[in-house]
Write a protein that holds these residues in place. Structure first.
Motif, PDB file in Angstrom:
ATOM      1  N   ARG A 170       0.833  -1.321   0.113  1.00 17.57           N
ATOM      2  CA  ARG A 170       0.032  -0.109   0.055  1.00 17.57           C
ATOM      3  C   ARG A 170       0.880   1.341   0.013  1.00 17.57           C
ATOM      4  O   ARG A 170       0.465   2.106  -1.037  1.00 17.57           O
ATOM      5  N   ILE A 171       2.024   1.385   0.862  1.00 14.19           N
ATOM      6  CA  ILE A 171       2.752   2.458   0.922  1.00 14.19           C
ATOM      7  C   ILE A 171       3.480   2.763  -0.464  1.00 14.19           C
ATOM      8  O   ILE A 171       3.490   3.746  -0.962  1.00 14.19           O
TER       9      ILE A 171
ATOM     10  N   LEU B  34       2.344   1.988  -3.217  1.00 15.84           N
ATOM     11  CA  LEU B  34       1.726   2.342  -4.407  1.00 15.84           C
ATOM     12  C   LEU B  34       1.089   3.747  -4.324  1.00 15.84           C
ATOM     13  O   LEU B  34       1.033   4.478  -5.205  1.00 15.84           O
ATOM     14  N   MET B  35       1.357   4.231  -2.833  1.00  9.71           N
ATOM     15  CA  MET B  35       1.199   5.633  -2.695  1.00  9.71           C
ATOM     16  C   MET B  35       2.207   6.516  -2.797  1.00  9.71           C
ATOM     17  O   MET B  35       2.045   7.793  -2.694  1.00  9.71           O
ATOM     18  N   SER B  36       3.407   6.061  -3.170  1.00 10.08           N
ATOM     19  CA  SER B  36       4.517   7.150  -2.960  1.00 10.08           C
ATOM     20  C   SER B  36       4.543   7.867  -4.350  1.00 10.08           C
ATOM     21  O   SER B  36       5.560   8.764  -4.474  1.00 10.08           O
ATOM     22  N   ALA B  37       3.842   7.633  -5.438  1.00  7.17           N
ATOM     23  CA  ALA B  37       3.551   8.505  -6.606  1.00  7.17           C
ATOM     24  C   ALA B  37       2.080   8.741  -6.347  1.00  7.17           C
ATOM     25  O   ALA B  37       1.392   8.284  -5.853  1.00  7.17           O
ATOM     26  N   HIS B  38       1.925   9.931  -7.232  1.00  7.10           N
ATOM     27  CA  HIS B  38       0.664  10.679  -7.264  1.00  7.10           C
ATOM     28  C   HIS B  38      -0.340   9.528  -8.067  1.00  7.10           C
ATOM     29  O   HIS B  38      -0.162   8.978  -8.825  1.00  7.10           O
ATOM     30  N   TYR B  39      -1.465   9.432  -7.543  1.00  3.10           N
ATOM     31  CA  TYR B  39      -2.527   8.381  -8.084  1.00  3.10           C
ATOM     32  C   TYR B  39      -2.920   8.701  -9.432  1.00  3.10           C
ATOM     33  O   TYR B  39      -3.235   7.654 -10.161  1.00  3.10           O
TER      34      TYR B  39
ATOM     35  N   LYS C  49      10.706  -2.501  -1.974  1.00  2.00           N
ATOM     36  CA  LYS C  49      11.792  -2.409  -0.788  1.00  2.00           C
ATOM     37  C   LYS C  49      11.824  -1.102  -0.468  1.00  2.00           C
ATOM     38  O   LYS C  49      11.778  -0.849   0.724  1.00  2.00           O
ATOM     39  N   ALA C  50      11.789  -0.155  -0.860  1.00  7.71           N
ATOM     40  CA  ALA C  50      11.254   1.365  -0.540  1.00  7.71           C
ATOM     41  C   ALA C  50      10.137   1.226   0.431  1.00  7.71           C
ATOM     42  O   ALA C  50      10.242   1.846   1.292  1.00  7.71           O
ATOM     43  N   GLY C  51       8.955   0.705   0.004  1.00  4.69           N
ATOM     44  CA  GLY C  51       8.017   0.794   0.611  1.00  4.69           C
ATOM     45  C   GLY C  51       8.086  -0.058   1.890  1.00  4.69           C
ATOM     46  O   GLY C  51       7.665   0.030   2.984  1.00  4.69           O
ATOM     47  N   GLN C  52       8.892  -1.274   1.909  1.00  4.52           N
ATOM     48  CA  GLN C  52       9.260  -1.999   3.102  1.00  4.52           C
ATOM     49  C   GLN C  52      10.078  -1.398   4.230  1.00  4.52           C
ATOM     50  O   GLN C  52       9.649  -1.047   5.134  1.00  4.52           O
ATOM     51  N   LEU C  53      10.984  -0.426   3.637  1.00 10.01           N
ATOM     52  CA  LEU C  53      11.858   0.365   4.467  1.00 10.01           C
ATOM     53  C   LEU C  53      11.166   1.398   5.132  1.00 10.01           C
ATOM     54  O   LEU C  53      11.342   1.961   6.284  1.00 10.01           O
TER      55      LEU C  53
ATOM     56  N   GLY D  26      -4.449   4.617   5.732  1.00  4.37           N
ATOM     57  CA  GLY D  26      -5.052   3.212   5.782  1.00  4.37           C
ATOM     58  C   GLY D  26      -3.902   2.290   5.865  1.00  4.37           C
ATOM     59  O   GLY D  26      -3.720   1.153   5.664  1.00  4.37           O
ATOM     60  N   VAL D  27      -2.706   2.713   6.741  1.00  6.67           N
ATOM     61  CA  VAL D  27      -1.532   2.016   6.823  1.00  6.67           C
ATOM     62  C   VAL D  27      -1.679   1.644   8.421  1.00  6.67           C
ATOM     63  O   VAL D  27      -1.462   2.526   9.345  1.00  6.67           O
ATOM     64  N   ARG D  28      -1.727   0.470   8.885  1.00  8.58           N
ATOM     65  CA  ARG D  28      -1.777  -0.183  10.163  1.00  8.58           C
ATOM     66  C   ARG D  28      -0.421  -0.429  10.648  1.00  8.58           C
ATOM     67  O   ARG D  28       0.290  -1.271  10.020  1.00  8.58           O
TER      68      ARG D  28
END
Length: 437
Positions: free
Chosen positions: A339-340, A342-347, A359-363, A434-436
């Motif tokens: 989820r993170i 996919l949200m790192s760029a504009h929708y 990997k960037a999302g996981q970090l 939406g990130v738990r």
């Protein structure tokens, strides 16, 4: 004939949605959400008018959104996920601003791609559709998508669609092809504003119609761009009782128009989906709805999410380069990292998926989870205000995520002035992004 008779007499269960995630309460209220409208080609505030006013008797503290869902002939891929995350952010932002949200999403559980895949794989089309819809629900729940109030299948909507198609014929906006097929088409001359949403010229419309499931070469049509409303029964395919229309099944565009106006009324705040749906699907469904209701425009905002590509190409079933959410989950990937990422760029951007992006999302997720355990941090209210402002301006998730990053880095650098900030930071990213954690 046996297949047609079976489908015509089958009772069909109402679609079930998925379990809703909890939404933490946040202090204060969010800002009024503004979104890019494809028809007007700019960013405008959502809603009917200024706070406290009403349009056509609809109070503006209620927001309505219709999102085009899946055709369940394959698993949920990252393109689906990105689109649903975008409209989940809309839902969350409206709720945070104090609005009641009426959200409807369809499932096209009868259409050519589903029948073609079932035939290719020698599988019952109903079993295929039910299995992939169930998997989609699991993926949406894992991604913490707030479910629609109405999750509606095309098949369960056939009686309502038949009524509306008959109405269009009676108004002169629908016509039968005179070849014994039983096919009924929409006469685009009934919708003189056709094209206002996509701004395409006729050449581009014809090309995209052919590419995206249309049939501009179909003999007997008054205009090559006229879309189908009802497809007469074909040998070996399921069909339903269409009353005076004869046995058959509905066209794709009229399905969404009917489900939307029956559940949400004659005018929506947002009609949404991927940008590959803008034409012909959204253009045609809006034309159907506007002729049926007499209200223009069908949606105050036509909102479209960008496509997700892989290795420089659009991710699509035909290319065989899909990345499935369920497969990532099966490999142990945390859905919150997906989820993170996919949200790192504009929708609205067409963008690429890669191992580096994941990997960037996981970090980023690891950073946030470490920081939320800090005993204190910078002002939580300031962070909340920045995230709210970023999302209110056309869902600026890159800015929102950067603000959370900055808060986390500061919190980990040393004691901060706000002992309540970590808890508020956790609630902020949960309720709005939406990130738990």
């Amino acid at each position: 004939m046996a297949g047609r008779t079976l489908a015509a007499n089958l009772g069909w269960a109402v679609m079930e949605s998925w379990i809703a995630p909890g939404l933490p309460a946040l202090p204060g209220r969010g800002q009024r959400l503004a979104l890019y409208d494809s028809a007007r080609r700019d960013v405008y505030p959502t809603g009917a008018g200024p706070a406290g006013s009403s349009t056509r008797g609809v109070e503006v503290d209620r927001r309505t959104v219709y999102v085009c869902g899946i055709t369940p002939y394959d698993a949920t891929h990252l393109g689906h996920a990105a689109t649903m995350i975008a409209f989940d952010l809309v839902n969350r932002a409206w709720r945070d601003a104090g609005h009641e949200v009426a959200y409807v999403q369809n499932v096209t559980d009868i259409d050519d791609p589903l029948l073609e895949r079932a035939s290719r794989d020698h599988e019952d089309w109903m079993v295929l559709g039910m299995r992939e819809t169930a998997l989609y629900r699991e993926d949406m729940e894992a991604l913490r998508i707030v479910p629609p109030a109405h999750f509606v299948g095309a098949v369960e909507s056939i009686p309502a669609i038949v009524t509306r198609v008959v109405e269009l014929i009676e108004r002169g906006a629908g016509y039968r092809i005179d070849d014994g097929s039983g096919d009924v088409y929409f006469d685009l001359t009934a919708a003189p504003r056709f094209g206002y949403e996509s701004h395409l010229d006729r050449t581009a419309m014809l090309a995209l119609a052919a590419e995206r499931g249309g049939d501009p070469g179909r003999a007997g049509k008054r205009d090559p761009l006229d879309p189908p409303l009802w497809l007469g029964a074909r040998e070996g395919e399921p069909a339903w009782d269409g009353g005076t229309l004869g046995p058959g099944r509905p066209g794709w565009h009229i399905e969404c128009a009917v489900i939307a106006i029956d559940r949400l009324g004659s005018e929506l705040d947002v009609q949404g989906g991927g940008n590959d749906l803008q034409f012909p699907h959204h253009e045609c469904s809006a034309a159907h709805a506007e002729v049926l209701t007499g209200v223009e425009p069908f949606a105050r905002h036509y909102v479209h999410a960008g496509m997700i590509g892989l290795n420089g190409e659009k991710m699509s079933k035909s290319k065989g380069n899909l990345v499935f959410v369920s497969r990532l989950r099966g490999d142990g990937v945390d859905p919150m990292a997906v989820r993170i990422a996919l949200m790192s760029a504009h929708y609205r951007e067409d963008r690429q998926w890669s191992d580096d992006l994941l990997k960037a999302g996981q970090l980023r997720l690891a950073l946030w989870r470490e920081a939320v355990s800090a005993p204190s941090g910078p002002s939580g209210m300031d962070l909340l205000a920045v995230v709210r402002a970023a999302l209110a301006h056309d869902l600026d998730t890159p800015r929102a995520l950067a603000a959370v990053d900055a808060w986390c880095e500061a919190a980990l650098a040393g004691p901060g002035p706000d002992a309540q900030a970590p808890a508020l930071m956790e609630s902020t990213v949960d309720a709005l992004l939406g990130v738990r954690l």
